[in-house]
Design an enzyme around this catalytic site. Structure first.
Site, mmCIF file in Angstrom:
data_model
loop_
_atom_site.group_PDB
_atom_site.id
_atom_site.type_symbol
_atom_site.label_atom_id
_atom_site.label_comp_id
_atom_site.label_asym_id
_atom_site.label_seq_id
_atom_site.Cartn_x
_atom_site.Cartn_y
_atom_site.Cartn_z
ATOM 1 N N ARG A 115 0.865 -1.189 0.000
ATOM 2 C CA ARG A 115 0.000 0.000 0.000
ATOM 3 C C ARG A 115 0.890 1.222 0.000
ATOM 4 O O ARG A 115 2.104 1.113 0.122
ATOM 5 C CB ARG A 115 -0.873 -0.043 1.268
ATOM 6 C CG ARG A 115 -2.088 0.877 1.269
ATOM 7 C CD ARG A 115 -3.132 0.444 0.283
ATOM 8 N NE ARG A 115 -4.450 0.974 0.577
ATOM 9 C CZ ARG A 115 -4.996 2.021 -0.033
ATOM 10 N NH1 ARG A 115 -4.330 2.682 -0.945
ATOM 11 N NH2 ARG A 115 -6.229 2.413 0.262
ATOM 12 N N CYS B 92 -8.029 13.275 2.669
ATOM 13 C CA CYS B 92 -6.795 13.883 2.153
ATOM 14 C C CYS B 92 -6.631 15.302 2.686
ATOM 15 O O CYS B 92 -5.522 15.794 2.827
ATOM 16 C CB CYS B 92 -6.832 13.929 0.633
ATOM 17 S SG CYS B 92 -7.152 12.347 -0.126
ATOM 18 N N GLY B 93 -7.753 15.964 2.977
ATOM 19 C CA GLY B 93 -7.703 17.316 3.548
ATOM 20 C C GLY B 93 -7.574 17.276 5.061
ATOM 21 O O GLY B 93 -7.677 18.305 5.720
ATOM 22 N N GLY C 193 -13.207 16.152 0.924
ATOM 23 C CA GLY C 193 -14.380 15.801 0.124
ATOM 24 C C GLY C 193 -14.998 14.444 0.401
ATOM 25 O O GLY C 193 -16.113 14.165 -0.017
HETATM 26 FE FE1 SRM Z 1 -5.172 11.475 -0.849
HETATM 27 C C1 SRM Z 1 -6.492 8.967 -2.680
HETATM 28 C C2 SRM Z 1 -5.612 13.610 -3.344
HETATM 29 C C3 SRM Z 1 -3.112 13.637 0.714
HETATM 30 C C4 SRM Z 1 -5.564 9.699 2.024
HETATM 31 N N1 SRM Z 1 -5.880 11.295 -2.732
HETATM 32 C C5 SRM Z 1 -6.348 10.162 -3.311
HETATM 33 C C6 SRM Z 1 -6.597 10.364 -4.798
HETATM 34 C C7 SRM Z 1 -5.352 9.960 -5.520
HETATM 35 C C8 SRM Z 1 -7.803 9.583 -5.305
HETATM 36 C C9 SRM Z 1 -7.951 9.659 -6.807
HETATM 37 O O1 SRM Z 1 -7.367 8.865 -7.529
HETATM 38 O O2 SRM Z 1 -8.656 10.538 -7.258
HETATM 39 C C10 SRM Z 1 -6.825 11.904 -4.805
HETATM 40 C C11 SRM Z 1 -6.454 12.625 -6.080
HETATM 41 C C12 SRM Z 1 -7.406 13.786 -6.285
HETATM 42 C C13 SRM Z 1 -6.849 14.853 -7.155
HETATM 43 O O3 SRM Z 1 -7.202 14.912 -8.350
HETATM 44 O O4 SRM Z 1 -6.109 15.698 -6.640
HETATM 45 C C14 SRM Z 1 -6.047 12.320 -3.574
HETATM 46 N N2 SRM Z 1 -4.379 13.228 -1.308
HETATM 47 C C15 SRM Z 1 -4.780 14.006 -2.332
HETATM 48 C C16 SRM Z 1 -4.207 15.400 -2.217
HETATM 49 C C17 SRM Z 1 -3.911 16.058 -3.547
HETATM 50 C C18 SRM Z 1 -5.193 16.253 -1.397
HETATM 51 C C19 SRM Z 1 -4.906 17.733 -1.466
HETATM 52 O O5 SRM Z 1 -5.770 18.452 -1.985
HETATM 53 O O6 SRM Z 1 -3.845 18.160 -1.036
HETATM 54 C C20 SRM Z 1 -2.973 15.101 -1.338
HETATM 55 C C21 SRM Z 1 -1.771 14.721 -2.145
HETATM 56 C C22 SRM Z 1 -0.565 14.489 -1.279
HETATM 57 C C23 SRM Z 1 0.699 14.299 -2.073
HETATM 58 O O7 SRM Z 1 1.244 15.296 -2.522
HETATM 59 O O8 SRM Z 1 1.132 13.150 -2.227
HETATM 60 C C24 SRM Z 1 -3.485 13.904 -0.567
HETATM 61 N N3 SRM Z 1 -4.384 11.606 1.007
HETATM 62 C C25 SRM Z 1 -3.657 12.635 1.499
HETATM 63 C C26 SRM Z 1 -3.570 12.550 2.929
HETATM 64 C C27 SRM Z 1 -2.946 13.589 3.842
HETATM 65 C C28 SRM Z 1 -1.541 13.312 4.276
HETATM 66 O O9 SRM Z 1 -0.825 12.519 3.675
HETATM 67 O O10 SRM Z 1 -1.188 13.921 5.275
HETATM 68 C C29 SRM Z 1 -4.289 11.428 3.295
HETATM 69 C C30 SRM Z 1 -4.581 10.949 4.737
HETATM 70 C C31 SRM Z 1 -3.366 10.442 5.405
HETATM 71 C C32 SRM Z 1 -3.046 9.033 5.037
HETATM 72 O O11 SRM Z 1 -2.780 8.764 3.874
HETATM 73 O O12 SRM Z 1 -3.055 8.197 5.932
HETATM 74 C C33 SRM Z 1 -4.787 10.839 2.083
HETATM 75 N N4 SRM Z 1 -5.872 9.637 -0.413
HETATM 76 C C34 SRM Z 1 -5.998 9.117 0.847
HETATM 77 C C35 SRM Z 1 -6.643 7.847 0.759
HETATM 78 C C36 SRM Z 1 -6.976 6.894 1.941
HETATM 79 C C37 SRM Z 1 -5.808 5.982 2.164
HETATM 80 C C38 SRM Z 1 -6.176 4.667 2.781
HETATM 81 O O13 SRM Z 1 -5.307 4.057 3.420
HETATM 82 O O14 SRM Z 1 -7.298 4.187 2.597
HETATM 83 C C39 SRM Z 1 -6.924 7.635 -0.605
HETATM 84 C C40 SRM Z 1 -7.615 6.409 -1.238
HETATM 85 C C41 SRM Z 1 -6.649 5.385 -1.631
HETATM 86 O O15 SRM Z 1 -5.431 5.532 -1.516
HETATM 87 O O16 SRM Z 1 -7.148 4.362 -2.088
HETATM 88 C C42 SRM Z 1 -6.434 8.778 -1.307
HETATM 89 FE FE1 SF4 Z 2 -11.682 12.280 -1.034
HETATM 90 FE FE2 SF4 Z 2 -9.083 12.754 -1.203
HETATM 91 FE FE3 SF4 Z 2 -10.628 13.082 -3.316
HETATM 92 FE FE4 SF4 Z 2 -10.755 14.806 -1.288
HETATM 93 S S1 SF4 Z 2 -9.037 14.459 -2.665
HETATM 94 S S2 SF4 Z 2 -12.469 13.935 -2.328
HETATM 95 S S3 SF4 Z 2 -10.512 13.414 0.450
HETATM 96 S S4 SF4 Z 2 -10.134 11.162 -2.252
#
Ligand code: SRM
Ligand code: SF4
Length: 589
Positions: free
Chosen positions: A251, A514-515, A509
């Site tokens: 993961r 992620c927020g 959202g």
């Molecule tokens: Fe996230 C999945 C955006 C930080 C937990 N996250 C996603 C996806 C890739 C889903 C997708 O394919 O659409 C989102 C992309 C949306 C887009 O078009 O931007 C997405 N995550 C983001 C970002 C861009 C949010 C933001 O607006 O800043 C952050 C990018 C970070 C980076 O630069 O790498 C982001 N995501 C986080 C965080 C915060 C952190 O790391 O402090 C979390 C919670 C902390 C954690 O990971 O434990 C987070 N994102 C998730 C999860 C839930 C993970 C899980 O174990 O289930 C997903 C879903 C998944 O991975 O399947 C996810």
């Molecule tokens: Fe959900 Fe992360 Fe997409 Fe925001 S960016 S809507 S928290 S998966």
């Protein structure tokens, strides 16, 4: 045919196609783009006889291989067994070229490549919201960018007009938007040319490495996190060219280094947190290790101590060994139970630590260092002008509302950084920007720059702590629109309320968080709601997140709050008045 039309046809095909493979043209396996990665400690031997070059099994030793092949393995394991995510970065150039030259079409593409494997190359198809367009997530250790890089980023999104924009992310990173797959080759090559990369920023790989956003200029830091994170990035990802050995983790994995009592990168919600502490006897700076922090739909948990500290010399081999232990021993069943915390719980803390030591060839770790502070420490606010540890120089923090940037913003940031500072900026986990090394005498002219009319250095008490995830403008998981709503709601609240202290409101959202809704003083998480008996976009509200020393996650306070302004704003006003001491402004009464 336009990608949109092709994709809707392909979406039907996807349902009919049990093998999930539509490819009528199979791309030749390109040679790896770069020589093997540097290795701080020896990798266990992996037998590869009889396994295809492209299979994700190739880099997996037993028992991970058996787990990946188990019938209970999740669907992403099956996708990786069929073809490793690392093929996305070995094939992406060729794919991009074929599309550009008209020798391949969208209909020829393998759906799993487009929607899933491309994420290993940092290319995220935004198929649900903007079919045919990709988001490109970078890797930006410690959130640092220089003027040349900023200008290059401007040039990548400028050609896409209204579709081309960018976001500062909650991992102090940049995501670029609007890309056509045809352009991937030139953009990735361009990123490499300026010392950036997008490789291994998505799927089952290590996310952006975060540290102290004021590293190197901070009077209170114990160690400069930038060189450490740069070295870690280079080691883990082969200088941005991708490291196949770490392309098939169970993961994603979040890693950070915290160098002050502020804990700017939130060690408590990272899978691996290194907390710098000064050893009371040796005086040396070492790292207490905490593991397992995570948010997900099913579980939100803060990290736990691994019960050891490591030296600076151990930091790289330890990280590399930890990744190998996770890769080889982590669970690969239910996708919701594959993060590092589950591996640590299944293996046991002591055994997990012992395995890391074994993978390092018999390393020994010291016990954690307990530091007692007489006085509590309030987490510092990074907005505004602050004296650096270098006399006569300052860092200047500016608020980028909801982290949204356009090409012109990158170009302006580059100019301002060069004209007044040292030509570099840092982006933060709060989605803001910091300019560094600005001499005292240049501050007044710098603050008069038009950029700071929009990116305020002294924003309101709500705007300065506002964070928002991507939301439904681009993200397929989103249950609500977030970024625009966040800006508008906060603006209305600041107009109507007298606040006595900053209140950090985090918008996210959906429950993936992620927020980081659970980190905010107030967290708003997209969720179902009803208004007049009809389903509407809504939020679940969390209250009481604490960050810095002694962090705590916010707790659920209320659910089903309609996201429409006429409901949301009055409800948040009540909460701010009742829980955070705000008062209605006389003029707004
Ligand atoms: Fe996230 C999945 C955006 C930080 C937990 N996250 C996603 C996806 C890739 C889903 C997708 O394919 O659409 C989102 C992309 C949306 C887009 O078009 O931007 C997405 N995550 C983001 C970002 C861009 C949010 C933001 O607006 O800043 C952050 C990018 C970070 C980076 O630069 O790498 C982001 N995501 C986080 C965080 C915060 C952190 O790391 O402090 C979390 C919670 C902390 C954690 O990971 O434990 C987070 N994102 C998730 C999860 C839930 C993970 C899980 O174990 O289930 C997903 C879903 C998944 O991975 O399947 C996810
Ligand atoms: Fe959900 Fe992360 Fe997409 Fe925001 S960016 S809507 S928290 S998966």
């Amino acid at each position: 045919m336009a990608p949109q039309q092709q994709l809707s046809r392909r979406a039907h095909a996807r349902m009919a196609c049990s093998s999930r493979v539509l490819a009528t043209r199979v791309l030749a396996v390109a040679a790896p783009l770069a020589p093997p990665a540097p290795s701080a400690s020896p990798a266990p031997a992996v037998p590869t006889v009889g396994i295809s070059e492209r299979s994700g099994l190739k880099h997996l030793p037993e028992p991970a291989r058996a787990r990946a092949l188990d019938r209970k393995a999740n669907k992403f394991e099956k996708i990786k067994v069929e073809k490793c995510g690392s093929t996305a970065w070995t094939e992406v150039f060729e794919l991009s070229r074929l599309l550009q030259e008209g020798k391949s079409t969208w209909e020829d593409l393998n759906l799993d490549d487009v929607d899933i494997r491309m994420k290993w190359a940092g290319l995220f198809h935004r198929g649900k919201r903007t079919p045919g367009k990709f988001m490109m997530r970078l890797k930006l250790p410690n959130g640092e960018l220089d003027a040349r890089q900023l200008r290059y980023l401007a040039s990548t999104i400028a050609p896409y007009g209204a579709d081309g924009c960018a976001d500062i992310t909650t991992r102090a990173n940049i995501q670029l938007r609007g890309f056509a797959l045809e352009d991937a080759e030139s953009v990735i090559q361009g990123l490499w040319d300026v010392g950036l990369t997008s490789f291994q920023s998505g799927m089952d790989s290590v996310r952006n490495l975060t540290g102290n956003p004021i590293a190197g200029v901070d009077p209170h830091e114990l160690i400069d996190t930038r060189p450490l994170l740069r070295e870690m990035e280079a080691m883990l990802f082969n200088d941005g060219r991708g490291r196949q050995e770490f392309a098939n983790l169970p993961r994603k994995l979040n890693i950070c280094i915290s160098s002050t009592r502020d804990d700017f990168p939130h060690t408590h919600i990272n899978d691996v947190g290194y907390e710098a502490v000064r050893h009371p006897e040796s005086g040396e700076v070492v790292f207490n290790v905490v593991v397992g922090g995570m948010f997900s739909i099913k579980r939100n948990v803060v990290s736990i101590p691994l019960g050891c500290s490591i030296t600076q010399q151990q930091l790289m081999p330890f990280t590399e060994a930890l990744l190998r232990v996770f890769r080889d021993h982590g669970p690969r069943g239910d996708r919701q139970q594959t993060r590092l915390m589950y591996a640590v719980e299944a293996i046991g803390v002591e055994k997990f630590k012992q395995l890391i030591a074994e993978y390092m060839g018999g390393a020994e770790f010291a016990p954690p260092v307990h530091v007692h502070h007489e006085q509590p420490w309030e987490r510092r606010d990074l907005m505004g002008v602050h004296p650096q540890r270098q006399p006569g120089l300052n860092w200047v923090g500016a608020c980028v509302p909801a982290g949204r940037l356009h090409a012109a913003d990158f170009a302006e940031m580059a100019r301002v950084a060069e004209q007044y500072g040292d030509g570099t900026v840092r982006v933060t986990c709060e989605e803001n920007v910091i300019f560094v090394n600005v001499p005292d005498e240049k501050i007044p002219a710098m603050l008069a720059e038009p950029l700071f009319q929009r990116f305020k250095v002294n924003p309101g008490l709500l705007l300065r702590g506002m964070v928002s995830c991507t939301g439904n403008q681009f993200c397929g998981f989103a249950m609500v629109e977030t970024k625009q709503r966040a800006v508008r709601v906060v603006q209305a609240l600041e107009e109507q309320l007298e606040l006595t202290r900053p209140v950090r409101i985090h918008f996210t959202g959906c429950p993936n968080s992620c927020g980081q809704a659970q980190v905010g003083d107030i967290g708003l998480m997209g969720a179902p709601a009803k208004l007049d008996g009809k389903a509407v976009e809504g939020f679940k509200i969390f209250l009481g997140g604490k960050i810095g020393e002694n962090p705590e996650l916010a707790k659920k306070f209320e659910q089903g709050v309609p996201a429409v302004y006429s409901h949301l704003i009055p409800r948040l006003k009540e909460i701010l008045i009742q829980e955070f001491g705000a008062k209605e402004k006389a003029t707004a009464a």
